[in-house]
Every structure is written in structure tokens, then in C-alpha cells.
Design a protein around this motif. Sequence first.
Motif: not given
Length: 294
Positions: A9-16, A35-38, A112-113
Motif C-alpha cells: 500500500x504505497x502512500x505518497x500523501x494523505x489524500x484518499x 498490509x505493507x504500507x510504504x 510501515x516503511x
Amino acid sequence: MKNIQKVLLPLSGTSNAEAALATGLLFARQFGGHVAALHVRADSRDVAPLAGEGLSGAMVEEMMSAAEREGARRSLAVRELFDHFTAGNEVTVTGPIPPFHTNPVGSATASFVTMTGREHEVITFRARLCDVTVVPHPDSGDEVSSSETLHAILFDSGRPVVIAPRRAPATAGRRICIAWNGTAEATAALHHILPWAAEAEAVRILYSGDYQRRGPEARHAADYLAIHGIHADLLEFGNTGETVGASLLSACREFNADMLAMGAYSHSRLRQLILGGVTRHVLENAELPVLMSR
């Protein structure tokens, strides 16, 4: 069937991002997975080449410092959102390699990484060793068209991508629609949706004469699913005055689908972006998780 064990689960920001986290968690709990958040921070040193474009060393140094501050701010915001989400949903946070054998179906872990580099490269490389990548929904049509990271994962990871809806779904993978047009891309999506389809309450294959390309027909896809013990009914979709993409989403709503699987970019990516197309319409307008494959 526990085929889905690692959800990137790539997260570049908080939008959506929260809706994407919710979608990823639904999948992980369904299969007892992780769930591997990146989060990928841009390397401020990438600004340095601008020194050769008429900018002084001091100006480049200031730009690098500003980029570093912005990167730190964004990383903190994303991590705070992740911590709030996992705490609120009682998800155990582990290291990047969790003890999977302790995850029964119905539960999930998360990690989270943060990494530094070019986002589209880092995420694509990590996606290659994950079962599925869930990406937050872009905010606008322009972002859908220009999302380098989304295109890189689709074209270069070899793995399926799920575009999460803008709002957190209540369910995902219980009532599945499969868009079929006989292409290699549709075939990849059919294979990648199998873990969900095997557990689903209902599966429907959607086809249309305007959507079909040279290749196997929808009834052959249904036969293939039947060999895997999955019953799927067939529906020819299409409404006068609607584009193929709009008709496809209308058929999903009529079925009360909570997940759609389809191939991406049956035509060239360039033609899709210039002329629109089914992929673009679905990316921009879908209100349910959409699994796409190449």
C-alpha cells in the motif's frame, strides 16, 4: 484459500489514503494477510542537476533544504495517519516481515516503511514481490492520466493493482464483476482475481460487442472459472448513449458489485490518454475497488 498474503500500500500523501488503507485491510483480513504500507521520500539531491541550468549553488542548496523540509512534513503526516488508522481498527503493527503463521482468516497485521528514492521505481520494485498493490484513488482526471507511479506498477511490476475508491468500501470481493474482452490484459485480470472469486458470494462476467477484441469469448472465460469451482453468470452490457466505460460501471452498480476486475489499456497507453477509453473512464469514475492487470 490464502493466496493473498502481502498487500502493498504505497502512500505518497494523505489524500484518499484512509480509503486505500481500509481497502487493503479488507483484503488482508479476508485472507489472514499483511498490509505493507510504504512511503517514498524524494531524494533532495535530485535537485542538484539544476545547478547546471543557470542556478547558483546557494539557490540549489536552498531548494534542496526546502525539499527536505517538505519531505519530512509529508512523511510525518502519512505516518500519523497510518498510526491513527491501525489503532482505530485494532490492527497489530509489526516489522516488514511479520509472523504470518499467527494470522488467522479474519485478522491482519500491518507495517510501515519509509524509503528514499524515485517513487515510481521504488514502489514498482517492491510491488514485484507482493501479491497485490492497492493505490489511493487519484483526486482528478489529470492525475489519473499523469500518474507515473500507477502506470509504472501496471506496466513494470508484473503484479495486479487495485485502485481504491475515494470512500472506504464497506465490503470488497464479495460480489465481483469481471470485464471480459478476450485480450491478454483481460486474461491477466481473470487470473489475478481468482483468490477473491473463489471466496465470493457471486461472480458476473460482463461483455459487450463494442468491447470485445480478437480472443476467447466470455462463455469460454466462464468455462475456465468453472474448472476452478467458480460459478459465474454472463451479462452483455451496453446502453444507448453511454460510452463503454460508463455502461460497464452501470452494469456493476446493477449487480451491486463491490469489486471490478479488468485489463488495463487494451490499446496503446498514448492513444488511451489522448482519446480517453474504457480504462481512463473507469479509473476516474469508479466508486468500487478496481483490480487492473497488464
